[in-house]
Design an enzyme around this catalytic site. Sequence first.
Site, PDB file in Angstrom:
ATOM      1  N   LYS A  86      19.085 -19.104  29.783  1.00 52.90           N
ATOM      2  CA  LYS A  86      19.149 -19.494  31.273  1.00 52.90           C
ATOM      3  C   LYS A  86      18.978 -21.232  31.195  1.00 52.90           C
ATOM      4  O   LYS A  86      18.314 -21.748  30.436  1.00 52.90           O
ATOM      5  CB  LYS A  86      17.682 -18.844  31.969  1.00 52.90           C
ATOM      6  N   SER A 162      15.553 -15.734  39.556  1.00 52.27           N
ATOM      7  CA  SER A 162      15.997 -16.901  39.425  1.00 52.27           C
ATOM      8  C   SER A 162      16.791 -16.749  38.020  1.00 52.27           C
ATOM      9  O   SER A 162      17.692 -17.461  37.892  1.00 52.27           O
ATOM     10  CB  SER A 162      15.252 -18.144  39.382  1.00 52.27           C
ATOM     11  N   SER A 186      11.135 -13.674  38.225  1.00 45.72           N
ATOM     12  CA  SER A 186      12.562 -14.228  38.022  1.00 45.72           C
ATOM     13  C   SER A 186      13.294 -13.481  36.803  1.00 45.72           C
ATOM     14  O   SER A 186      14.538 -13.817  36.666  1.00 45.72           O
ATOM     15  CB  SER A 186      12.522 -15.784  37.930  1.00 45.72           C
TER      16      SER A 186
END
Length: 472
Positions: A86, A162, A186
């Site tokens: 990420k 996220s 997330s």
Amino acid sequence: MPEARAAAGPPHLSASELIAGYRRRTISPVEATQAALDVIEQYDDQVNAFVLVDAEGALAAAKESEARWHSGEPLGPGDGVPTSIKDALWTRGWPTLRGSTMIDEAGPWDEDAPSVARLRETGAVILGKTTTPEYSWKGVTDSSKYGVTRNPWDLATTPGGSSGGSAAAVALGMGAWSVGTDGGGSVRIPAAFTGTVALKPTYGVIPLYPPSAFGTLSHAGPMTRTVRDAAVLLDVITGYDARDWSAMPTPATSFTSGLDDGIVGVRIAFSSDLGFVDNDPEVDALVRAAVQQLAAAGAEVIEVDPGFADPVDAFHILWWSGAAKVLEAYQVDDRVDPGLRRVADLGTAYSASDFLDATSTRMELGQLMGRFHQQYDVLVTPTLPIPAFPVGQDVPDGSASPDWTSWTPYTYPFNLTQQPALSVPCGFTRTGLPVGLQIVAARHADSLTLRVGQAYQAATDWHRRTPTLEAR
């Protein structure tokens, strides 16, 4: 809408299957990496999972891994596994822009986050960086920097966030592993929306550096297609790192130890709504069916709520204050996510007393859950009360609130308490959207969380279903 299919072929092999194939020489790291890169090339223009792909570097790393396997000297349990990161975690030589226009791309970028460093040490093949909303502040994945990320099960819907890019990548076979972050759900939110697996471990199990502006709410976590892969990846990315003042000691035993011991006699508290949540009827039915499967596997299931009120106000004080801290270092302009600006403005109004009151609520919740787990081994809930909603918006249609926390009531409480929480897929709605089951254990009982998830996956095949997109 993509149809579900049983996972097959190199892009959809689990990391555990890949490692077994490397050992037997039925598949090579080069083949696995090329297969993942092919899927990225075919489908990423539709889902927008990656912000950076280093095909040349990945293939070079895969060739080095292949040589190690051929000589019988792999670096570790992840040698040759195609992996993504990420774009909230530092990666040496690559920018980490966090979905923001405010960060200087020039760097310098000369240091890895602890989890990335551990992946390199085990020989993992790092394919690239995945999308995140600006500073990972919300539960969907879009930003002015990189645009909208879409759910591979239905491109008209969000994959959540996220860590939405990581979830979309794993679901489609763009690498067997990804590492995401979780400050309020997330990794678990997008796992539930994309039919994948994600674990938010006990705080401190995976070191974080640099520290998050959202403080001790923020965790890193493995994102995979199977619980076994999550356990193996957790083994790789844990370990003490002196850069994280709150990092726990390196675990003494593997998280795969006892993974297949089953759940006979395990006391499971099932809360369908935590006492304050309204669920979509299809979600409720699928989660209840999953709980029945756990009972059939030998667990003792008791339907009971933990007994706490929604802690969203305390979470907002801590989270919105973090958003204010994020923006105070920058010249904010119209390119910054308007929702991030809104909650940062709210965060600037909180006092030190407000922050301490929220911390006190957090501690009381942690104490309550500590006592709860003296009676019940794990708590099982839906991961989310709804299936994925239309892409490009922060909340579902008709929401009375603009806040992403309004539709994530099962995830953020356990960031407050720092407990391990695992999301596993437990079925699909009539329109083909995945639904997630959340398994929560006491702090430091990460292995138990994984063992319950593994028992569920041993009896079901939801984790073997993958979306099918048409290449353009």
